[in-house]
Design a protein around this motif. Sequence first.
Motif, PDB file in Angstrom:
ATOM      1  N   VAL A   1    -100.749   6.961  73.169  1.00 44.86           N
ATOM      2  CA  VAL A   1    -100.945   6.706  74.557  1.00 44.86           C
ATOM      3  C   VAL A   1     -99.387   6.341  75.190  1.00 44.86           C
ATOM      4  CG1 VAL A   1    -103.122   5.571  74.879  1.00 44.86           C
ATOM      5  CG2 VAL A   1    -101.112   4.098  74.454  1.00 44.86           C
ATOM      6  N   LEU A   2     -98.390   6.418  74.118  1.00 44.04           N
ATOM      7  CA  LEU A   2     -97.071   6.251  74.447  1.00 44.04           C
ATOM      8  C   LEU A   2     -96.685   4.891  75.126  1.00 44.04           C
ATOM      9  CD1 LEU A   2     -95.627   9.859  75.410  1.00 44.04           C
ATOM     10  CD2 LEU A   2     -95.746   8.610  72.840  1.00 44.04           C
ATOM     11  N   LEU A   3     -97.428   3.830  74.514  1.00 44.01           N
ATOM     12  CA  LEU A   3     -97.098   2.626  75.173  1.00 44.01           C
ATOM     13  C   LEU A   3     -96.846   1.364  73.492  1.00 44.01           C
ATOM     14  CD1 LEU A   3     -99.755   2.089  77.910  1.00 44.01           C
ATOM     15  CD2 LEU A   3     -97.050   1.924  77.999  1.00 44.01           C
ATOM     16  N   PRO A   4     -95.954   0.698  73.516  1.00 44.78           N
ATOM     17  CA  PRO A   4     -95.988  -0.057  72.492  1.00 44.78           C
ATOM     18  C   PRO A   4     -97.038  -1.171  72.143  1.00 44.78           C
ATOM     19  CG  PRO A   4     -94.556  -1.039  74.290  1.00 44.78           C
ATOM     20  CD  PRO A   4     -95.023   0.288  74.832  1.00 44.78           C
ATOM     21  N   VAL A   5     -97.244  -1.780  70.909  1.00 48.00           N
ATOM     22  CA  VAL A   5     -98.392  -2.263  70.758  1.00 48.00           C
ATOM     23  C   VAL A   5     -97.819  -3.645  70.069  1.00 48.00           C
ATOM     24  CG1 VAL A   5    -100.534  -2.418  69.538  1.00 48.00           C
ATOM     25  CG2 VAL A   5     -99.767  -0.403  70.442  1.00 48.00           C
ATOM     26  N   MET A   6     -98.411  -4.744  70.178  1.00 48.67           N
ATOM     27  CA  MET A   6     -98.104  -5.918  69.644  1.00 48.67           C
ATOM     28  C   MET A   6     -99.584  -6.462  68.873  1.00 48.67           C
ATOM     29  SD  MET A   6     -97.117  -9.680  71.219  1.00 48.67           S
ATOM     30  CE  MET A   6     -95.838  -8.901  72.453  1.00 48.67           C
ATOM     31  N   VAL A   7     -99.366  -6.500  67.642  1.00 50.65           N
ATOM     32  CA  VAL A   7    -100.511  -7.003  66.442  1.00 50.65           C
ATOM     33  C   VAL A   7    -100.140  -8.535  66.421  1.00 50.65           C
ATOM     34  CG1 VAL A   7    -101.430  -6.754  64.450  1.00 50.65           C
ATOM     35  CG2 VAL A   7    -100.711  -4.697  65.621  1.00 50.65           C
ATOM     36  N   VAL A   8    -100.983  -9.448  66.726  1.00 50.16           N
ATOM     37  CA  VAL A   8    -100.898 -10.759  66.786  1.00 50.16           C
ATOM     38  C   VAL A   8    -101.870 -11.327  65.525  1.00 50.16           C
ATOM     39  CG1 VAL A   8    -100.921 -12.901  68.101  1.00 50.16           C
ATOM     40  CG2 VAL A   8    -100.420 -10.800  69.246  1.00 50.16           C
ATOM     41  N   ILE A   9    -100.849 -12.402  64.785  1.00 50.67           N
ATOM     42  CA  ILE A   9    -101.253 -12.936  63.764  1.00 50.67           C
ATOM     43  C   ILE A   9    -100.924 -14.434  63.758  1.00 50.67           C
ATOM     44  CG2 ILE A   9    -101.633 -10.973  62.185  1.00 50.67           C
ATOM     45  CD1 ILE A   9     -99.424 -12.210  60.449  1.00 50.67           C
ATOM     46  N   GLU A  10    -101.591 -15.511  63.219  1.00 44.74           N
ATOM     47  CA  GLU A  10    -101.443 -16.711  63.678  1.00 44.74           C
ATOM     48  C   GLU A  10    -100.611 -17.526  62.598  1.00 44.74           C
ATOM     49  OE1 GLU A  10    -104.841 -19.030  64.861  1.00 44.74           O
ATOM     50  OE2 GLU A  10    -105.662 -17.271  65.807  1.00 44.74           O
ATOM     51  N   ALA A  11     -99.584 -18.319  62.863  1.00 45.62           N
ATOM     52  CA  ALA A  11     -98.779 -18.965  61.956  1.00 45.62           C
ATOM     53  C   ALA A  11     -99.491 -19.803  60.808  1.00 45.62           C
ATOM     54  CB  ALA A  11     -97.858 -19.939  62.649  1.00 45.62           C
ATOM     55  N   PHE A  12     -99.271 -19.610  59.666  1.00 44.84           N
ATOM     56  CA  PHE A  12     -99.695 -20.291  58.483  1.00 44.84           C
ATOM     57  C   PHE A  12    -101.180 -19.863  58.175  1.00 44.84           C
ATOM     58  CE2 PHE A  12     -95.873 -22.653  60.166  1.00 44.84           C
ATOM     59  CZ  PHE A  12     -95.205 -22.353  58.927  1.00 44.84           C
ATOM     60  N   LEU A  13    -102.042 -20.498  59.315  1.00 49.67           N
ATOM     61  CA  LEU A  13    -103.474 -19.896  59.181  1.00 49.67           C
ATOM     62  C   LEU A  13    -103.737 -18.659  58.772  1.00 49.67           C
ATOM     63  CD1 LEU A  13    -104.662 -21.960  62.398  1.00 49.67           C
ATOM     64  CD2 LEU A  13    -104.895 -22.586  60.029  1.00 49.67           C
ATOM     65  N   ILE A  14    -102.920 -17.499  58.838  1.00 49.02           N
ATOM     66  CA  ILE A  14    -102.893 -16.074  58.409  1.00 49.02           C
ATOM     67  C   ILE A  14    -101.612 -15.887  57.544  1.00 49.02           C
ATOM     68  CG2 ILE A  14    -102.823 -13.813  59.073  1.00 49.02           C
ATOM     69  CD1 ILE A  14    -104.836 -14.176  61.246  1.00 49.02           C
ATOM     70  N   SER A  15    -100.445 -16.190  58.228  1.00 46.57           N
ATOM     71  CA  SER A  15     -99.105 -15.615  57.827  1.00 46.57           C
ATOM     72  C   SER A  15     -99.096 -15.995  56.417  1.00 46.57           C
ATOM     73  CB  SER A  15     -98.145 -16.282  58.932  1.00 46.57           C
ATOM     74  OG  SER A  15     -97.962 -17.602  58.678  1.00 46.57           O
ATOM     75  N   HIS A  16     -99.214 -17.305  55.978  1.00 44.26           N
ATOM     76  CA  HIS A  16     -99.103 -17.957  54.623  1.00 44.26           C
ATOM     77  C   HIS A  16    -100.231 -18.263  53.759  1.00 44.26           C
ATOM     78  CE1 HIS A  16     -95.294 -18.191  56.620  1.00 44.26           C
ATOM     79  NE2 HIS A  16     -94.462 -18.739  55.210  1.00 44.26           N
TER      80      HIS A  16
END
Length: 381
Positions: free
Chosen positions: A155-170
């Motif tokens: 679609v030629l649009l930027p995409v932001m994938v969102v994850i949650e601090a510590f609950l997912i990231s760490h």
Amino acid sequence: MNMLLTGDHAVAYGVKLVKVEVIAAYPITPQTPIYEKLSDLTISGELNARMIRVESEQSAMAACMGASLAGARVFTATASQGLAMMHELLHFAAGDRLPIVMVNVNRSIAAPWSFWSDQTDSLSQRDTGWVQIYSENNQEALDNLIQAYRVAEEVLLPVMVVIEAFLISHTTEPVEMPDPQQVDRYLPPYSGQYRLDVNDPRTIGSTTTQEQYREFRYKMQRDMETVKGVVEKADREFKEIFNRGYGLVEEYQCHDAQMVLVTSGTIAGTARDVVDELRGKGKSVGLVKIRLFRPFPGERIRQALSGASKIAVLDRNVSLGHGGIFCQEVKAALANVVGHAPVFGFLAGVGGCDVSPALLEEVVEYMEKHTQPKEDYIWVR
């Protein structure tokens, strides 16, 4: 192959799988392990990418824009104040129609200073023209990243994938790593249709007349509306290859549910268990998990909630002066539905506070006791 990975490292391995060519990022807690792992992968030769070490998040997005305009597949990641610093260039990236993929690790916005999970940072960028996809766990973070490139490059649009601090990231969880050859089949190499080329000079992002600006915005809105179909197709084809799919929204035990919990991200995992527990006690409860936030899947939300008698939206965010942001969107989606169920807005987990099964059971008990919400938004602690 299964690996025990934090969410941040799952993202980094996803970047490797999609064969990103340019990475520009600035370290910020709790995103830093993504950047560190990508550095390790490039130094070891496992990932053949150019890493650009920049002096700020705004510079990171500028570098990604330049690389994308040159025809490269690019990646960046940030969180909280870093995303806020990028704000100006997020509009430029979307307006220039660049298929940049970024992972934002949800972290509370200052002040006061905090490091914990809160979706307000990404949701405050909802009008920048970026597609936004929210992840429930480490596996979905990896899978969403791979799918994001399919969507962005179509679609030629930027995409932001969102994850949650510590609950997912760490947090470390088992993650099924896709076969690289299957990823190559799912996501072919990127070849930018519109890019900077000395043999085919063009102007990008120049000054326009009022009518030209309106036409650009019209086309962006039109193409943003196609994103929902593109996300569904990308997810369906992903499931055909990897046996995992997520849809725009997930309906769980909604077929006969009188009370429906609506949420996103990690709260959805807890809510799913609570629904099972309450079903065992004879309570007619269901769950709707919102995965795609921009563009907002209003039609799918209306379908999912069509049989509910009461709806509770749980937000790990707050639009100060107006309440939970997902709740606002759900109410707007239902606004023209005659006689729709009352919508209870709960602010739960703001600032990274724990959203426990007991808290979610209290939300259900509140709905049982009230025919209508007593307030526009209800703080739960």
